[in-house]
Design a protein around this motif. Structure first.
Motif, short mmCIF file in Angstrom:
data_model
loop_
_atom_site.label_atom_id
_atom_site.label_comp_id
_atom_site.label_asym_id
_atom_site.label_seq_id
_atom_site.Cartn_x
_atom_site.Cartn_y
_atom_site.Cartn_z
N VAL A 98 0.91 -1.59 0.04
CA VAL A 98 0.43 0.02 -0.06
C VAL A 98 0.74 1.32 -0.21
N GLU A 99 1.65 1.49 0.77
CA GLU A 99 2.71 2.52 0.85
C GLU A 99 3.44 2.22 -0.35
N LEU A 100 3.69 1.72 -1.30
CA LEU A 100 4.14 1.93 -2.40
C LEU A 100 3.13 2.23 -3.22
N LEU A 101 2.11 1.96 -3.47
CA LEU A 101 1.21 2.25 -4.48
C LEU A 101 0.99 3.73 -4.22
N THR A 102 0.58 4.00 -3.30
CA THR A 102 0.22 5.22 -2.34
C THR A 102 1.33 6.04 -2.92
N ARG A 103 2.76 6.21 -2.97
CA ARG A 103 3.51 6.90 -3.59
C ARG A 103 3.35 7.91 -4.58
N PRO A 104 3.56 9.38 -4.03
CA PRO A 104 3.10 10.83 -5.12
C PRO A 104 4.10 10.01 -6.64
N GLY A 105 3.50 10.24 -7.30
CA GLY A 105 3.59 10.21 -8.79
C GLY A 105 3.92 8.68 -9.04
N LEU A 165 -1.42 -9.66 -4.41
CA LEU A 165 -1.17 -8.43 -4.75
C LEU A 165 -2.28 -7.58 -5.26
N GLY A 166 -2.76 -8.85 -6.26
CA GLY A 166 -4.55 -7.54 -6.73
C GLY A 166 -6.19 -7.56 -5.98
N MET A 167 -5.83 -8.08 -5.22
CA MET A 167 -6.69 -7.91 -4.30
C MET A 167 -6.75 -6.32 -2.93
N ILE A 168 -5.85 -5.59 -3.37
CA ILE A 168 -4.97 -4.97 -2.63
C ILE A 168 -4.47 -3.96 -4.11
N SER A 169 -4.62 -3.97 -4.32
CA SER A 169 -4.15 -3.49 -5.55
C SER A 169 -5.46 -2.57 -6.74
N ASN A 170 -5.90 -3.19 -6.50
CA ASN A 170 -7.76 -3.42 -7.43
C ASN A 170 -8.52 -3.03 -6.51
N PHE A 171 -8.29 -2.13 -5.15
CA PHE A 171 -9.35 -1.49 -4.49
C PHE A 171 -8.41 -0.04 -3.84
N VAL A 172 -6.88 -0.25 -4.16
CA VAL A 172 -6.60 1.24 -3.57
C VAL A 172 -5.64 2.02 -4.88
N PHE A 173 -4.85 1.26 -5.61
CA PHE A 173 -4.53 2.40 -7.15
C PHE A 173 -5.42 1.70 -8.01
N TRP A 174 -5.74 1.06 -8.62
CA TRP A 174 -6.31 1.03 -10.08
C TRP A 174 -7.05 2.02 -10.36
N PRO A 175 -8.09 2.33 -9.55
CA PRO A 175 -9.34 3.06 -9.71
C PRO A 175 -9.08 4.63 -9.64
N GLN A 191 -8.53 -2.11 6.41
CA GLN A 191 -9.86 -3.43 6.13
C GLN A 191 -9.67 -4.37 4.42
N ALA A 192 -8.82 -3.61 3.24
CA ALA A 192 -8.91 -4.23 1.94
C ALA A 192 -7.59 -4.94 2.96
N VAL A 193 -6.43 -4.57 3.30
CA VAL A 193 -5.50 -5.17 3.25
C VAL A 193 -5.95 -6.75 4.11
N ASP A 194 -6.84 -6.57 5.37
CA ASP A 194 -6.82 -6.78 6.48
C ASP A 194 -8.06 -8.29 5.47
N GLU A 195 -9.01 -8.00 4.94
CA GLU A 195 -10.07 -9.20 3.77
C GLU A 195 -8.93 -9.89 2.61
N ALA A 196 -8.08 -9.49 2.36
CA ALA A 196 -6.45 -10.16 1.37
C ALA A 196 -5.84 -10.80 2.39
N VAL A 197 -5.24 -11.03 2.69
CA VAL A 197 -5.05 -11.67 4.53
C VAL A 197 -5.44 -12.19 5.10
N ARG A 198 -6.49 -12.47 5.21
CA ARG A 198 -8.05 -13.85 5.74
C ARG A 198 -8.09 -14.55 4.44
#
Length: 206
Positions: A98-105, A165-175, A191-198
């Protein structure tokens, strides 16, 4: 007499490199890859053309460096993902992703690649082979290590890494590529990370 650069000269070189990468990213986004010249990048970065060419002899080399640095995982000083405890290890990886995907730029970089891909397919290759793929492989190796450690049963680590990675990026990044105002809150991201881990733990945990 030593020919090694001093600490001061190394710091100056690093500062100039950072200025070049920042200027190039901004110009690529504003004017496109084809519409941006190395001379203009040098001007905006406040460095001489000789300095820029010394570090980046071609525009392609400069873009490669931008991609590589954008996907670089910084050492946060935190614990390494545990291979003995799948849930804990994946949680660590998930939050770092998440930290990587939400980096500025990061979103801007993908927009450059998508916009220029028809004319410059090598940009997509750089983004994939030098950015996304090395990171993906690191997650696949983790899952293989967890399998070897007996904390998970992962017969196809590449597939499992894609799923996680898809479960996380599909919510955090691609939109963010289509919705400029997409900015989920911290609780929603957690919550998105927790659900992916679960989900991964239920599928691959032992």
């Amino acid at each position: 007499m030593s020919t090694e650069p001093s600490a001061y000269h190394r710091r100056v070189a690093e500062e100039k490199r950072a200025a070049i990468l920042k200027a190039a990213t901004g110009l690529f986004l504003a004017s496109g890859y084809d519409g941006t010249s190395l001379a203009k990048i040098a001007e905006v970065a406040g460095v001489s053309k000789a300095t820029l060419f010394k570090q980046f002899p071609t525009k392609g080399a400069l873009f490669d460096a931008i991609v590589t640095e954008s996907w670089q995982v910084e050492d946060s000083g935190g614990p390494e993902p545990s291979v003995e405890d799948l849930k804990t290890g994946l949680t660590t990886i998930g939050h770092r992703y998440v930290e990587l995907l939400t980096r500025p730029g990061m979103t801007a970089l993908f927009r450059i690649v998508i916009a220029e891909l028809p004319r410059f397919p090598e940009l997509g290759e750089a983004q994939f082979s030098q950015g996304k793929m090395p990171y993906f492989e690191s997650v696949s190796r983790y899952l293989a290590a967890a399998h070897s450690a007996g904390s998970a049963k992962v017969d196809a680590p590449d597939l499992a890494a894609t799923q996680f990675l898809g479960m996380i990026s599909n919510f955090v990044f691609w939109p963010t590529l289509l919705l400029p105002d997409w900015a989920p809150g911290q609780s929603a991201i957690e919550q998105a990370v927790d659900e992916a881990v679960r989900t991964m733990s239920a599928r691959y945990g032992i």
